[in-house]
Motif scaffolding. Structure first.
Motif, short mmCIF file in Angstrom:
data_model
loop_
_atom_site.label_atom_id
_atom_site.label_comp_id
_atom_site.label_asym_id
_atom_site.label_seq_id
_atom_site.Cartn_x
_atom_site.Cartn_y
_atom_site.Cartn_z
N GLY A 99 -1.01 -12.76 1.88
CA GLY A 99 -0.29 -11.55 1.38
C GLY A 99 -1.47 -11.15 1.87
O GLY A 99 -1.35 -9.37 1.48
N VAL A 100 -1.89 -10.77 3.25
CA VAL A 100 -2.35 -10.19 3.72
C VAL A 100 -2.39 -9.56 4.79
O VAL A 100 -2.25 -10.00 6.11
N TYR A 101 -3.10 -8.43 5.77
CA TYR A 101 -2.68 -7.67 7.04
C TYR A 101 -3.70 -7.48 7.32
O TYR A 101 -4.30 -6.69 7.69
N PRO A 102 -3.78 -8.85 8.46
CA PRO A 102 -5.44 -9.10 8.85
C PRO A 102 -5.73 -8.65 10.43
O PRO A 102 -6.93 -8.26 10.61
N MET A 103 -4.78 -7.83 10.77
CA MET A 103 -5.35 -7.01 12.03
C MET A 103 -6.16 -5.54 11.73
O MET A 103 -5.76 -4.62 11.24
N PRO A 104 -7.24 -5.64 11.73
CA PRO A 104 -7.75 -4.25 12.35
C PRO A 104 -8.02 -3.41 12.80
O PRO A 104 -8.44 -3.00 13.31
N ILE A 105 -7.16 -2.44 12.20
CA ILE A 105 -6.60 -1.47 13.37
C ILE A 105 -7.28 -0.52 13.08
O ILE A 105 -6.86 0.90 13.35
N GLY A 106 -7.48 -0.35 11.56
CA GLY A 106 -8.36 1.18 11.14
C GLY A 106 -7.74 1.85 10.55
O GLY A 106 -6.07 1.65 9.73
N SER A 107 -7.96 3.22 10.79
CA SER A 107 -7.24 4.28 10.06
C SER A 107 -6.81 5.79 11.05
O SER A 107 -6.41 6.69 10.36
N ALA A 108 -7.48 5.23 11.76
CA ALA A 108 -7.21 6.35 13.54
C ALA A 108 -6.31 6.31 13.42
O ALA A 108 -5.53 7.76 14.18
N GLY A 109 -5.20 5.74 13.86
CA GLY A 109 -3.35 5.36 14.09
C GLY A 109 -3.13 4.68 15.83
O GLY A 109 -4.04 5.26 16.20
N VAL A 110 -2.35 4.24 15.15
CA VAL A 110 -1.38 3.26 16.70
C VAL A 110 0.09 3.50 16.45
O VAL A 110 0.40 3.16 15.38
N SER A 111 0.10 4.00 17.62
CA SER A 111 1.62 4.24 17.73
C SER A 111 2.38 2.96 18.86
O SER A 111 2.63 2.96 19.68
N ALA A 118 -3.65 0.76 6.25
CA ALA A 118 -2.82 0.35 5.16
C ALA A 118 -1.46 0.82 5.30
O ALA A 118 -0.60 -0.26 4.47
N SER A 119 -0.99 1.54 6.07
CA SER A 119 0.06 2.06 6.39
C SER A 119 0.95 0.30 6.85
O SER A 119 2.65 0.29 6.32
N ALA A 120 0.64 0.22 8.24
CA ALA A 120 1.09 -1.45 8.57
C ALA A 120 1.53 -2.39 7.72
O ALA A 120 2.13 -2.94 7.06
N ALA A 121 0.68 -2.73 6.21
CA ALA A 121 0.61 -3.34 5.10
C ALA A 121 1.89 -3.22 3.88
O ALA A 121 2.86 -4.05 3.43
N GLN A 122 1.95 -1.55 3.69
CA GLN A 122 3.04 -0.94 3.31
C GLN A 122 4.59 -1.18 3.90
O GLN A 122 5.38 -1.80 2.81
N LEU A 177 8.85 -8.02 2.34
CA LEU A 177 8.65 -9.09 1.79
C LEU A 177 9.02 -8.89 0.57
O LEU A 177 8.82 -10.19 -0.32
N GLY A 178 8.67 -7.27 -0.61
CA GLY A 178 9.25 -7.22 -1.37
C GLY A 178 8.09 -7.79 -2.37
O GLY A 178 8.41 -8.21 -3.64
N ARG A 179 6.86 -7.74 -1.96
CA ARG A 179 5.59 -8.32 -2.87
C ARG A 179 4.32 -7.60 -1.99
O ARG A 179 5.02 -6.86 -1.07
N GLU A 180 3.26 -7.41 -3.22
CA GLU A 180 2.43 -6.54 -2.43
C GLU A 180 1.11 -7.00 -0.59
O GLU A 180 1.09 -8.36 -1.61
N ILE A 181 1.29 -6.79 -0.42
CA ILE A 181 0.34 -7.16 1.17
C ILE A 181 -0.47 -5.76 1.07
O ILE A 181 0.14 -4.76 0.78
N THR A 182 -2.03 -6.36 0.72
CA THR A 182 -2.59 -5.63 1.25
C THR A 182 -3.76 -5.47 2.83
O THR A 182 -3.64 -6.50 3.66
N TYR A 183 -4.36 -4.82 3.07
CA TYR A 183 -5.15 -4.20 4.56
C TYR A 183 -6.13 -5.45 4.62
O TYR A 183 -7.25 -4.72 3.32
N GLY A 184 -6.35 -6.20 5.12
CA GLY A 184 -7.70 -6.84 4.71
C GLY A 184 -9.28 -6.37 5.46
O GLY A 184 -10.27 -6.97 5.94
N GLY A 185 -8.88 -5.25 5.73
CA GLY A 185 -10.23 -4.03 6.52
C GLY A 185 -10.77 -4.30 7.71
O GLY A 185 -10.00 -4.83 8.52
N ASP A 186 -11.54 -3.21 8.05
CA ASP A 186 -11.71 -3.17 9.58
C ASP A 186 -12.95 -4.40 9.89
O ASP A 186 -13.36 -3.60 11.09
N ASP A 187 -13.43 -5.31 9.82
CA ASP A 187 -14.49 -6.20 9.90
C ASP A 187 -14.02 -6.13 11.48
O ASP A 187 -13.73 -8.01 11.11
N VAL A 188 -14.28 -6.75 12.47
CA VAL A 188 -14.04 -6.59 13.41
C VAL A 188 -14.86 -8.38 14.16
O VAL A 188 -14.37 -8.96 15.08
#
Length: 289
Positions: A152-164, A205-209, A215-226
């Motif tokens: 239930g965690v999105y683990p890629m640390p892509i941060g908040s600057a925005g990735v297309s 955060a938006s990728a986790a959403q 998946l129909g359940r909550e996925i949280t963002y794992g954070g920015d720990d590189v």
């Protein structure tokens, strides 16, 4: 005369070979070992190694157009520069090179700076080429899909600057269009650089959403720990690559990874259709799991 595709057994290269074959082009697929992959009917397998000059000279003979893709390896730059020099020696004036977006900005990331070095050769020697600069691949998410679904965690640390992020199938389709445009032209065309981006700007955060909705359940963002990301990558791959990927993620967090204004519209004009969205990619991935 034919189109030589390097990296022909990989994710993008194999799609390009198929696309060119579907279009009726004469295709040569470069491989290091014969029989590694079955190619479409009419595609000629060519065995060569980019660090072996005689074999590459032979591979580039009777070739009009070159698609150059180098895997992320310690000698990536050497492979690319040798291949381009040999292509010039063979008189090839139609090249499509797969680089990476912001190659000139992520100056401390080895494989970014390596690709920028190749771009500098192309520009400095005025090689008639299309430089494709893709952003982060959607298909990279396959590496973490199981973890997303299990924990239930999105683990890629892509941060908040925005990735297309862009779908590799769109990358391949654009590459095929450019290869055919150059191959069918009566002579060498002017150099072009294309930023390859998807239609959505994503954060951790938006990728986790998006995964939550699919998946129909909550996925949280794992954070920015590189550092943790590097350790995880090093557990199943070489340490130099894990560190390279860590530096890339840190760069994504700092700079983001987005195209300039009009990039999406330009790509959709080339494709003649909309780019694939991240939502569609995730729904497809979940449906096939």
């Amino acid at each position: 005369m034919s189109i030589l595709v390097t990296g022909a057994t990989g994710t993008i290269g194999s799609l390009i070979v198929q696309g060119l074959a579907n279009a009726g082009a004469e295709v040569k697929a470069l491989v290091r070992q014969s029989g590694k992959r079955a190619f479409p009917a009419g595609v000629t397998e060519v065995v060569a190694d980019m660090t072996d000059v005689p074999s590459m000279r032979a591979a580039l003979s009777s070739v009009r157009t070159l698609f150059l893709l180098n895997a992320v390896t310690p000698d990536e730059v050497t492979q690319a520069l040798i291949t381009l020099n040999l292509a010039r020696e063979a008189g090839i004036e139609r090249v499509v090179y797969l680089s990476v977006i912001h190659a000139d900005r992520y100056t401390n990331v080895p494989h970014f700076t390596g690709k920028h070095t190749v771009e500098r050769m192309i520009e400095g020697l005025d090689i008639p080429a299309t430089i494709l600069r893709p952003a982060y691949f959607m298909q990279n998410e396959f590496m973490v899909q199981q973890a997303i679904q299990d924990y239930g965690v999105y683990p890629m640390p892509i941060g908040s600057a925005g990735v297309s992020m862009i779908d590799t199938r769109d990358i391949a389709d654009i590459a095929v269009a450019e290869l055919l445009r150059r191959d069918n032209a009566p002579g060498a065309l002017e150099r072009v650089t294309l930023e390859l981006v998807g239609p959505n700007v994503l954060t951790g955060a938006s990728a986790a959403q998006v995964w939550s909705a699919a998946l129909g359940r909550e996925i949280t963002y794992g954070g920015d720990d590189v550092a943790a990301f590097e350790a995880q990558m090093a557990s199943f791959g070489p340490s130099w690559m894990a560190y390279d990927m860590r530096l890339m993620m840190a760069g994504i967090q700092m700079h983001g990874m987005q195209g300039t204004e009009g990039a999406v519209e330009r790509l959709q004009a080339i494709l003649g259709r909309p780019l694939r969205s991240y939502e569609d990619f995730v729904r497809e991935a979940v449906g096939e799991a």
